[in-house]
Design a protein around this motif. Sequence first.
Motif, PDB file in Angstrom:
ATOM      1  N   VAL A  18      26.093 -16.376 -19.365  1.00 32.61           N
ATOM      2  CA  VAL A  18      25.041 -15.817 -18.508  1.00 32.61           C
ATOM      3  C   VAL A  18      25.599 -15.189 -17.234  1.00 32.61           C
ATOM      4  N   TRP A  66      19.749 -19.238 -12.179  1.00 37.81           N
ATOM      5  CA  TRP A  66      19.390 -19.150 -13.605  1.00 37.81           C
ATOM      6  C   TRP A  66      18.920 -20.498 -14.137  1.00 37.81           C
ATOM      7  N   THR A 120      15.389 -21.199 -13.014  1.00 42.49           N
ATOM      8  CA  THR A 120      14.420 -20.428 -13.794  1.00 42.49           C
ATOM      9  C   THR A 120      14.222 -21.023 -15.176  1.00 42.49           C
ATOM     10  N   GLU A 121      15.329 -21.432 -15.812  1.00 42.80           N
ATOM     11  CA  GLU A 121      15.227 -22.038 -17.138  1.00 42.80           C
ATOM     12  C   GLU A 121      14.467 -23.350 -17.078  1.00 42.80           C
TER      13      GLU A 121
END
Length: 297
Positions: free
Chosen positions: A234, A276, A279-280
């Motif tokens: 990512v 990230w 958000t996940e």
Amino acid sequence: MEMEQEIRDFLMSRRARITPAQAGLPYVGGDRRVPGLRREEVAMLAGLSVEYYTRMERGKIGGASESVLDAIARALQLDEDERTHLYDLARNVAPRPHRNRSKRTSPITTSVQQVLNSISVPAVVQNERLDILAANDLGHALYTVLFTAAKQPPNFARFVFLDPRSDDFYPDREDAKNLVVAVLRGTVGRDPLDHKTTELVGELSTRSADFTARWAKHNVRRHSRGRKVINHPVVGRLDLTFNDFALPGDPHLSITTYTAEPDTPSADALTLLASWNHTEHQKRTGTVIGGNRHNNG
């Protein structure tokens, strides 16, 4: 007998890598049948009789004094990790009755997890055979590809040698593989009767010729500190420093943290990793997004 063979192979491999010139011995003409030092040369450098050193190299090292082991370590120019491994092998020539540690209850207590969660950088708890037993959120995000592997708990050795995704994950695959093998070799020396480690080595040896070839070199390293380069799926390349900290109360476990130098692309990538991961987490838990509670129901 297996431990005696382990001692023999280790001492012979260390002897074979040192030339007479590296050992400070004068040049003597004629053909040499061995690539490195001869047994008699090691014995001379260590101040031992040839017969005694030969007996030790055949695995009869149990009961050797600390001074004798130190002399052999100096003669073979062992580094700190290799010296420790030699002591472990000597201690385990006649090992105590097997204690089945696999029947212990989980060592990852609530307090240990709380400590992990309080760490602001990626952190994991791992054992000596390189299983990841716990992680904080950033540690889980860092090793997300391992946590999605079919076999759990995640294991670094199994991932590096048996999971094709590791080819992209580790830009320096040679270093990653060599480190894994050297750490496992040290683990076997400390506890040769741990059946889970034995099973892991057997599995890797059966399924990976690459592992078998590296295992035969008898290189040893402790997983204590160093550099880890990761190509995260990512956030991209991460150039990190890892440090191991022994877990109080259990010498077989450690907390490993991963940090990046400030004001570097890797530090920025760690910040992006945290974003990230947040958000996940929102997606998984259905928390508030854009002022409205996300609910698939």
